[in-house]
Scaffold this motif. Structure first.
Motif, mmCIF file in Angstrom:
data_model
loop_
_atom_site.group_PDB
_atom_site.id
_atom_site.type_symbol
_atom_site.label_atom_id
_atom_site.label_comp_id
_atom_site.label_asym_id
_atom_site.label_seq_id
_atom_site.Cartn_x
_atom_site.Cartn_y
_atom_site.Cartn_z
ATOM 1 N N TRP A 150 87.952 46.519 35.656
ATOM 2 C CA TRP A 150 87.413 45.611 34.647
ATOM 3 C C TRP A 150 88.177 45.748 33.328
ATOM 4 N N GLY A 151 88.588 46.973 33.016
ATOM 5 C CA GLY A 151 89.242 47.211 31.741
ATOM 6 C C GLY A 151 90.699 46.837 31.699
ATOM 7 N N CYS A 152 91.320 46.536 32.843
ATOM 8 C CA CYS A 152 92.755 46.246 32.816
ATOM 9 C C CYS A 152 93.125 45.048 33.682
ATOM 10 N N ALA A 153 92.151 44.202 34.013
ATOM 11 C CA ALA A 153 92.442 43.004 34.813
ATOM 12 C C ALA A 153 93.051 41.919 33.948
ATOM 13 N N ASP A 154 93.727 40.982 34.589
ATOM 14 C CA ASP A 154 94.296 39.827 33.900
ATOM 15 C C ASP A 154 93.310 38.674 33.833
ATOM 16 N N ALA A 155 92.404 38.577 34.808
ATOM 17 C CA ALA A 155 91.449 37.468 34.853
ATOM 18 C C ALA A 155 90.268 37.882 35.717
ATOM 19 N N LEU A 156 89.148 37.196 35.500
ATOM 20 C CA LEU A 156 87.943 37.428 36.283
ATOM 21 C C LEU A 156 87.612 36.165 37.069
ATOM 22 N N VAL A 157 87.376 36.313 38.377
ATOM 23 C CA VAL A 157 86.874 35.216 39.202
ATOM 24 C C VAL A 157 85.387 35.475 39.413
ATOM 25 N N LEU A 158 84.555 34.623 38.841
ATOM 26 C CA LEU A 158 83.107 34.793 38.917
ATOM 27 C C LEU A 158 82.566 33.815 39.959
ATOM 28 N N VAL A 159 82.131 34.340 41.102
ATOM 29 C CA VAL A 159 81.620 33.515 42.208
ATOM 30 C C VAL A 159 80.116 33.372 42.043
ATOM 31 N N THR A 160 79.624 32.135 42.047
ATOM 32 C CA THR A 160 78.204 31.903 41.814
ATOM 33 C C THR A 160 77.731 30.692 42.601
ATOM 34 N N ARG A 161 76.451 30.685 42.941
ATOM 35 C CA ARG A 161 75.845 29.462 43.456
ATOM 36 C C ARG A 161 75.673 28.480 42.311
ATOM 37 N N GLY A 162 75.383 27.218 42.650
ATOM 38 C CA GLY A 162 75.367 26.179 41.635
ATOM 39 C C GLY A 162 74.029 25.887 40.998
ATOM 40 N N HIS A 163 72.951 26.584 41.407
ATOM 41 C CA HIS A 163 71.665 26.280 40.782
ATOM 42 C C HIS A 163 71.601 26.940 39.399
ATOM 43 N N ARG A 164 70.700 26.465 38.582
ATOM 44 C CA ARG A 164 70.716 26.836 37.166
ATOM 45 C C ARG A 164 70.422 28.311 36.929
ATOM 46 N N HIS A 165 69.552 28.896 37.742
ATOM 47 C CA HIS A 165 69.263 30.319 37.566
ATOM 48 C C HIS A 165 70.529 31.146 37.772
ATOM 49 N N ALA A 166 71.292 30.824 38.823
ATOM 50 C CA ALA A 166 72.531 31.558 39.091
ATOM 51 C C ALA A 166 73.545 31.339 37.973
ATOM 52 N N LEU A 167 73.630 30.112 37.455
ATOM 53 C CA LEU A 167 74.587 29.833 36.385
ATOM 54 C C LEU A 167 74.211 30.568 35.096
ATOM 55 N N LEU A 168 72.914 30.680 34.810
ATOM 56 C CA LEU A 168 72.481 31.430 33.631
ATOM 57 C C LEU A 168 72.847 32.902 33.769
ATOM 58 N N TYR A 169 72.677 33.445 34.966
ATOM 59 C CA TYR A 169 73.080 34.828 35.222
ATOM 60 C C TYR A 169 74.590 34.978 35.054
ATOM 61 N N GLY A 170 75.336 34.001 35.604
ATOM 62 C CA GLY A 170 76.785 34.044 35.475
ATOM 63 C C GLY A 170 77.247 33.956 34.036
ATOM 64 N N ALA A 171 76.498 33.228 33.205
ATOM 65 C CA ALA A 171 76.868 33.092 31.802
ATOM 66 C C ALA A 171 76.839 34.439 31.089
ATOM 67 N N LEU A 172 75.909 35.319 31.480
ATOM 68 C CA LEU A 172 75.841 36.645 30.866
ATOM 69 C C LEU A 172 77.083 37.466 31.221
ATOM 70 N N ILE A 173 77.529 37.357 32.474
ATOM 71 C CA ILE A 173 78.745 38.069 32.893
ATOM 72 C C ILE A 173 79.967 37.494 32.183
ATOM 73 N N ALA A 174 80.038 36.159 32.111
ATOM 74 C CA ALA A 174 81.177 35.515 31.451
ATOM 75 C C ALA A 174 81.252 35.904 29.983
ATOM 76 N N ARG A 175 80.087 36.082 29.351
ATOM 77 C CA ARG A 175 80.082 36.494 27.945
ATOM 78 C C ARG A 175 80.669 37.892 27.796
ATOM 79 N N ARG A 176 80.339 38.789 28.740
ATOM 80 C CA ARG A 176 80.911 40.132 28.682
ATOM 81 C C ARG A 176 82.425 40.079 28.841
ATOM 82 N N ALA A 177 82.894 39.181 29.718
ATOM 83 C CA ALA A 177 84.338 39.049 29.913
ATOM 84 C C ALA A 177 85.020 38.528 28.658
ATOM 85 N N SER A 178 84.389 37.557 27.989
ATOM 86 C CA SER A 178 85.009 36.972 26.796
ATOM 87 C C SER A 178 85.086 37.970 25.655
ATOM 88 N N GLU A 179 84.189 38.970 25.651
ATOM 89 C CA GLU A 179 84.204 39.978 24.583
ATOM 90 C C GLU A 179 85.492 40.782 24.574
#
Length: 227
Positions: free
Chosen positions: A89-118
């Motif tokens: 996680w600390g030395c990757a070039d990119a993150l591939v975030l695999v998620t289902r398309g329903h809103r609950h899964a996307l909200l969960y994915g948004a939390l992970i994506a926010r950590r990546a953007s930090e």
């Protein structure tokens, strides 16, 4: 990847890396091949064993020598409420975030994506199955650098895991599509769709002949063959 047969794979690689480092040539010695010839190092069936092997490799990622091929590392389900200790996680070039398309899964994915953007890690969202949101809405909500759509395709997934023992759908009478007026189903739609993901990663990493995105200039590379 799941290794139902228990052959040498991720556990063996972790043991060798502890002594000799994480080297492309050594890793490839224990790689099998997926449909289409993609090399893959399989993990043990038990999640605890797979996690232990990845944690054993964690100190090795910073100095890994990946060779001519990019490495994709499956680090499993991430808990956004916990620290992210895994070394890749600390030395990757990119993150591939695999998620289902329903809103609950996307909200969960948004939390992970926010950590990546930090830490300036560009994220590609791979949406599996139906999703009511448009690509633009997903990009905006998750702050991602790209979106790809993957079909819900249990057949191809079973083939890739070595768990399909029946016939191959799609290999039917050659006149099927003409008689029914419907096009024949692709044999491996998930593999076909995954090529879009590969192209998006190439675009992000600048390995498609274009200049890398400015976002990639932050942070050290991990999968230097190209995440």
């Amino acid at each position: 990847m799941i290794n139902p047969g228990g052959e040498a794979g991720l556990v063996t690689v972790a043991g060798i890396a502890r002594r000799e480092g994480l080297l492309h040539g050594k890793v490839m010695e224990f790689a099998g091949q997926l449909v289409g010839g993609v090399p893959v190092v399989t993990a043990p069936l038990h999640p605890g064993q797979a996690k232990a092997a990845l944690e054993e490799l964690a100190p090795q990622w910073e100095s890994a020598r990946t060779g001519p091929l990019p490495w994709l590392v499956d680090i499993g389900r991430l808990d956004p409420s916990l620290p992210l200790p895994h070394g890749v996680w600390g030395c990757a070039d990119a993150l591939v975030l695999v998620t289902r398309g329903h809103r609950h899964a996307l909200l969960y994915g948004a939390l992970i994506a926010r950590r990546a953007s930090e830490r300036g890690l560009p994220t590609v969202i791979a949406v599996v199955g139906d999703c009511p949101e448009s690509d633009r809405e997903v990009l905006r909500a998750l702050g991602a650098a790209g979106v790809v759509r993957l079909p819900w395709d249990p057949f191809t997934a079973a083939v890739l895991r070595g768990q399909w023992t029946g016939g191959l759908p799609g290999r039917r009478a050659p006149f099927e599509g003409w008689l029914t007026g419907r096009p024949r189903r692709p044999e491996y739609p998930l593999v076909t769709a995954a090529s879009a993901l590969a192209r998006e990663l190439e675009r992000l990493l600048g390995t498609d002949g274009t200049a890398p995105r400015a976002l990639l200039e932050v942070g050290p590379p991990a999968l230097r063959g190209g995440s």
